[in-house]
Design a protein around this motif. Structure first.
Motif, PDB file in Angstrom:
ATOM      1  N   ARG A 165     110.044   7.648   9.594  1.00  0.00           N
ATOM      2  CA  ARG A 165     109.708   6.713  10.675  1.00  0.00           C
ATOM      3  C   ARG A 165     108.847   7.453  11.691  1.00  0.00           C
ATOM      4  O   ARG A 165     109.275   8.445  12.284  1.00  0.00           O
ATOM      5  CB  ARG A 165     110.960   6.174  11.351  1.00  0.00           C
ATOM      6  N   GLN A 217     109.041  -8.928  19.813  1.00  0.00           N
ATOM      7  CA  GLN A 217     108.806 -10.125  20.634  1.00  0.00           C
ATOM      8  C   GLN A 217     107.374 -10.165  21.170  1.00  0.00           C
ATOM      9  O   GLN A 217     107.133 -10.182  22.373  1.00  0.00           O
ATOM     10  CB  GLN A 217     109.852 -10.203  21.769  1.00  0.00           C
ATOM     11  N   GLU A 294     108.879  -6.124   8.388  1.00  0.00           N
ATOM     12  CA  GLU A 294     110.299  -6.366   8.657  1.00  0.00           C
ATOM     13  C   GLU A 294     110.399  -7.223   9.906  1.00  0.00           C
ATOM     14  O   GLU A 294     109.948  -6.848  10.980  1.00  0.00           O
ATOM     15  CB  GLU A 294     111.057  -5.052   8.816  1.00  0.00           C
ATOM     16  N   LEU A 295     110.975  -8.407   9.714  1.00  0.00           N
ATOM     17  CA  LEU A 295     111.056  -9.375  10.800  1.00  0.00           C
ATOM     18  C   LEU A 295     112.501  -9.768  11.044  1.00  0.00           C
ATOM     19  O   LEU A 295     113.258  -9.981  10.099  1.00  0.00           O
ATOM     20  CB  LEU A 295     110.234 -10.612  10.453  1.00  0.00           C
TER      21      LEU A 295
HETATM   22  C1  LIG Z   1     114.970  -4.677  16.190  1.00  0.00           C
HETATM   23  C2  LIG Z   1     114.159  -4.236  15.087  1.00  0.00           C
HETATM   24  C3  LIG Z   1     113.542  -5.185  14.260  1.00  0.00           C
HETATM   25  C4  LIG Z   1     113.640  -6.664  14.487  1.00  0.00           C
HETATM   26  O1  LIG Z   1     113.029  -7.060  15.677  1.00  0.00           O
HETATM   27  P1  LIG Z   1     112.693  -8.595  15.923  1.00  0.00           P
HETATM   28  O2  LIG Z   1     112.061  -8.611  17.259  1.00  0.00           O
HETATM   29  O3  LIG Z   1     113.997  -9.330  15.879  1.00  0.00           O
HETATM   30  O4  LIG Z   1     111.787  -9.033  14.833  1.00  0.00           O
HETATM   31  C5  LIG Z   1     112.829  -4.718  13.179  1.00  0.00           C
HETATM   32  N1  LIG Z   1     112.715  -3.401  12.936  1.00  0.00           N
HETATM   33  C6  LIG Z   1     113.291  -2.465  13.711  1.00  0.00           C
HETATM   34  C7  LIG Z   1     113.114  -1.047  13.384  1.00  0.00           C
HETATM   35  C8  LIG Z   1     114.021  -2.848  14.814  1.00  0.00           C
HETATM   36  O5  LIG Z   1     114.563  -1.920  15.586  1.00  0.00           O
END
Ligand SMILES: *Cc1c(COP(=O)(O)O)cnc(C)c1O
Length: 418
Positions: A165, A217, A294-295
């Motif tokens: 990451r 967001q 990733e959503l």
């Molecule tokens: C919180 C988070 C998400 C999801 O965020 P959303 O705003 O709900 O889409 C995805 N990836 C990671 C690494 C996160 O910390």
């Protein structure tokens, strides 16, 4: 003079229309059921209800809009209700978890371990071992994790699957929550990644790719496009330092939903265009590369409502208060205490009076003895009475699991899929 006033009132920012739920004879319909009947089925208020058909539709619409090469993951911290994760696991290409607790829910739901990835800035030794034993992909976020993963791999006789990451050297502009760029506890700074990759190689871990998550967001397509492009470029820059071929690139997401007055639904078309150009480049230069988004909230927020019952109505010095049995202890975000800088109202309605004119300036509060427990601050709603059902829209993400349910000892809420 009058004309000017009317003009100003007309120009006040409005909530995006909440047309995803139909109305039947003045009553909101959720999951094909009238609200009062649904409340009777649940057996209590307050509750959250998530609409299966809307969840499914959202995933289908997004797939339709995006290039088919893009894999869609569900970040389950947005809504970890096991039944919902079970549904989503059948529709998306993978699940992203952020703790061993979430990992258990994802595995129980039948998610394919190969397509589960595990991110988080503070993974305990035991959690890392669980991830290796589960054969899921670990998004490595510190040098310490490499050593723990190597030990776990040896002890279990299983090679740890890892991605790095990266804390990027850019920000996701105009984001509700920034999670990359500058100093951050998430991931490893881009400049330190070559050293981390070399340790991963020496430790004999299975390197599979990169993960970049600049923020959440976001409703601005230009900002999202820029971040996606920058993320792709950054990964290509760092890939030559990797001990093996980059096969997975998780480009994050950050797609937002309209919560507050003035917020507009995200136009996905330009984002899809940029992803398409990224896919085309990848096909030529990195044909083995799997691209992932990733959503969380984008997939689930709009399919959910929070429903509470009015237990009292009162006037205090020209202000009309509606007191409900639900509030910040179940829905911290709607109270404005979950990351908002300035408190703004979520879209709220009297769910059994959807056809009535919204003429009553109303402040909806919860039962907790604190001024923080506000669901709607001076919003124009239908005239509410004791027994009515207050509905908070856009509540399918960061609701029950992101709220202090133990605070003040009120009963917990229920969650149902309909
Ligand atoms: C919180 C988070 C998400 C999801 O965020 P959303 O705003 O709900 O889409 C995805 N990836 C990671 C690494 C996160 O910390």
């Amino acid at each position: 003079m009058q004309k000017t006033t009317a003009h100003l009132v007309h120009d006040l920012p409005q909530h995006a229309p909440m047309t995803q739920f139909p109305v039947h004879h003045g009553e909101l319909v959720v999951g094909g059921e009238r609200l009062a009947t649904l409340a009777a089925r649940v057996g209590q208020t307050p509750f959250y209800a998530y609409d299966r058909a809307l969840l499914r539709q959202r995933v289908a619409d997004l797939r339709q809009a995006l290039p088919q090469e893009i894999k869609l993951h569900y970040a389950m911290k947005a809504n970890p209700m096991p039944a919902l994760v079970g549904l989503m696991a059948g529709w998306v290409d993978g699940i992203d978890v952020a703790s061993a607790g979430e990992l258990k829910v994802a595995l129980d739901a039948g998610a394919n371990p190969h397509a589960i990835s595990f991110a988080g800035p503070g993974k305990r030794d035991a959690e890392l071992r669980q991830a290796v034993a589960s054969r899921v992909l670990v998004n490595v976020e510190s040098f310490r994790e490499v050593g723990i993963l190597a030990k776990a791999s040896q002890a279990l006789g299983l090679p740890a699957r890892v991605a790095v990451r990266i804390n990027p050297d850019f920000e996701l502009k105009r984001s509700g929550m920034k999670m990359g760029g500058g100093p951050k506890p998430f991931g490893v700074d881009a400049e330190q990644v070559p050293a981390l990759l070399s340790e991963i190689g020496q430790a004999g871990l299975n390197f599979e790719g990169f993960h970049i998550y600049p923020g959440s967001q976001n409703l601005n397509p230009d900002a999202l496009c820029e971040a996606l492009q920058q993320s792709f470029d950054l990964a290509l820059r760092l890939a030559p330092h990797a001990p093996s071929l980059m096969r997975i690139l998780n480009l994050g997401g950050g797609f937002g939903v309209p919560y507050f007055p003035g917020d507009k639904r995200l136009d996905i078309t330009p984002v899809a265009d940029v992803l398409n150009s990224i896919v085309q480049r990848a096909l030529v230069e990195w044909p083995q590369l799997v691209l992932v988004l990733e959503l969380g909230r984008y997939l689930v927020a709009e399919a959910g409502v929070y429903v509470a019952r009015v237990i009292d109505c009162k006037h205090s010095r020209h202000q009309f208060y509606v007191v409900t049995d639900g509030g910040m202890h179940h829905h911290l975000a709607a109270s404005g205490n979950f990351g908002q800088v300035v408190r703004k109202n979520y879209p709220v309605a009297i769910g059994n009076k959807m056809d009535a004119a919204c003429t009553h300036v109303t402040t909806v509060v919860g039962p907790s003895c604190t001024p923080l427990d506000v669901i709607a601050d001076r919003m124009k709603l239908a005239e509410a009475q004791v027994g009515d059902l207050v509905v908070v829209f856009q509540s399918g993400a960061y609701g029950a699991s992101a709220s202090p349910q133990g605070f003040l000892g009120h009963p917990a809420c229920l969650e149902v899929l309909v």
